[in-house]
Design an enzyme around this catalytic site. Structure first.
Site, PDB file in Angstrom:
ATOM      1  N   CYS A 114       0.804  -1.220   0.000  1.00 18.91           N
ATOM      2  CA  CYS A 114       0.000   0.000   0.000  1.00 18.91           C
ATOM      3  C   CYS A 114       0.840   1.274   0.000  1.00 18.91           C
ATOM      4  O   CYS A 114       0.306   2.369  -0.202  1.00 18.91           O
ATOM      5  CB  CYS A 114      -0.950  -0.003   1.192  1.00 18.91           C
ATOM      6  SG  CYS A 114      -2.063  -1.429   1.214  1.00 18.91           S
ATOM      7  N   HIS A 240      -3.356   7.109   1.160  1.00 15.31           N
ATOM      8  CA  HIS A 240      -3.763   5.745   0.839  1.00 15.31           C
ATOM      9  C   HIS A 240      -5.101   5.471   1.512  1.00 15.31           C
ATOM     10  O   HIS A 240      -5.304   5.778   2.687  1.00 15.31           O
ATOM     11  CB  HIS A 240      -2.709   4.757   1.327  1.00 15.31           C
ATOM     12  CG  HIS A 240      -3.205   3.352   1.386  1.00 15.31           C
ATOM     13  ND1 HIS A 240      -3.787   2.726   0.295  1.00 15.31           N
ATOM     14  CD2 HIS A 240      -3.235   2.448   2.404  1.00 15.31           C
ATOM     15  CE1 HIS A 240      -4.145   1.506   0.656  1.00 15.31           C
ATOM     16  NE2 HIS A 240      -3.824   1.312   1.917  1.00 15.31           N
ATOM     17  N   ASN A 270     -10.246  -0.718  -0.481  1.00 16.56           N
ATOM     18  CA  ASN A 270      -8.793  -0.530  -0.441  1.00 16.56           C
ATOM     19  C   ASN A 270      -8.201  -1.187  -1.687  1.00 16.56           C
ATOM     20  O   ASN A 270      -8.226  -2.410  -1.818  1.00 16.56           O
ATOM     21  CB  ASN A 270      -8.249  -1.170   0.840  1.00 16.56           C
ATOM     22  CG  ASN A 270      -6.751  -1.025   0.990  1.00 16.56           C
ATOM     23  OD1 ASN A 270      -6.030  -0.742   0.040  1.00 16.56           O
ATOM     24  ND2 ASN A 270      -6.267  -1.249   2.210  1.00 16.56           N
TER      25      ASN A 270
END
Length: 315
Positions: A114, A240, A270
């Site tokens: 990520c 993020h 996500n």
């Protein structure tokens, strides 16, 4: 100075709501439980015949179409961030090069989970200073559905598929007012792991509690110091999209206006390395970001490694 001249994104057509996910997987959860704890309402999943390279290429094609010029043969560099590639070689970036018909360029992948897109931005910005002309592509792309164990509630509810791409026009001087800070620490608890030696080959496991604590205790203080030192006058924070609650905590701790930290996790879930460029492109398309040299953005990514990074520049 070099400048960002276009962005693009791609989300697969198949939209799966929380209720549909629970029904399809049989996990012990509900739309209310997922929404309250993560902010996620739905996610996009690629079809079985839609490869990671295909997903990434669609985002790039979107960016090139918006730029309105055929500059494929002028692309000097392609840096692609992903954690969901199953093939050691060729790199997904090289596959994208082939799909797009780019005859010759330097193309490679970065595996930073990520934090990957911020890492890719840092590497691309530094390398592209060697080019006085041409273009650089920075891509974040994930097919997270290919590494999820859909019987595991702790991960299956969180992730989705998609890609985002940023096109930089090079002039040998780097992006305007570019500053960065990136780091990693050992993940001795295996908080985020895709272990090919496990019984569930190439499936992701994650300790949400450990990752949450990592972000609150390490990332937010680091980001606060970075902003105070390098970007106190920033316009937007592109974080993020890990969890809407985490972004809310970040906003509170940084004491910034909530409108300065936009979110889209409710619609995309996500998407790991793809989350920042997808959000960025959405903000370009709705007019929040202009690409006119008048706005300062901060990008922050954090995840497997454990790794994190913050970069800031004018767009």
């Amino acid at each position: 100075m070099s400048k960002i001249v276009s962005t693009g994104s791609y989300l697969p057509a198949d939209i799966v709501t929380n209720t549909q996910l629970v029904e399809q997987t049989g996990i012990d959860s509900s739309d209310e439980w997922i929404s309250q704890r993560t902010g996620i309402k739905q996610r996009h999943f690629a079809s079985a015949d839609e490869s990671l390279a295909h997903i990434a290429s669609k985002a790039v094609e979107n960016a090139l179409e918006r730029y309105g010029q055929d500059i494929r043969d002028e692309i000097n560099l392609i840096v692609l961030a992903t954690m969901s590639s199953h093939n050691p070689t060729p790199a997904v970036a090289s596959q994208v090069q082939d799909i797009l018909g780019i005859k010759e360029t330097w193309a490679f992948d970065i595996s930073g989970a990520c934090a990957g897109f911020v890492m890719a931005t840092e590497v691309a910005e530094k390398i592209s200073r060697d080019y006085t002309s041409g273009y650089t592509l920075v891509i974040g792309a994930e097919k997270m559905s290919s590494i999820l164990d859909f019987s595991d509630r702790s991960t299956s509810i969180l992730f989705g598929d998609g890609a985002g791409a940023v096109l930089i026009q090079n002039d040998g001087q780097g992006l305007p007012n570019y500053r960065s800070e990136l780091s990693s620490i050992p993940d001795r608890k295996d908080s985020i792991v895709v272990d090919p030696e496990s019984d569930e080959t190439d499936k992701m496991t994650m300790s949400g509690h450990d990752v949450f604590n990592f972000v609150v205790r390490k990332i937010i203080p680091s980001l606060s110091r970075f902003i105070q030192r390098e970007a106190s006058d920033f316009d937007y924070l592109l974080s993020h999209q890990a969890n809407e609650r985490l972004v809310g905590i970040m906003v509170d701790k940084l004491e910034i206006d909530v409108e300065k930290a936009p979110v889209n996790i409710d619609r995309t879930a996500n998407t790991s390395a793809a989350s920042i460029p997808i959000l960025w492109d959405e903000l370009i398309q709705d007019g929040t970001l202009k690409l006119q040299g008048s706005q300062k953005v901060v990008l922050t990514g954090f995840g497997g490694g454990l790794s994190w990074g913050h970069v800031t520049f004018d767009i």
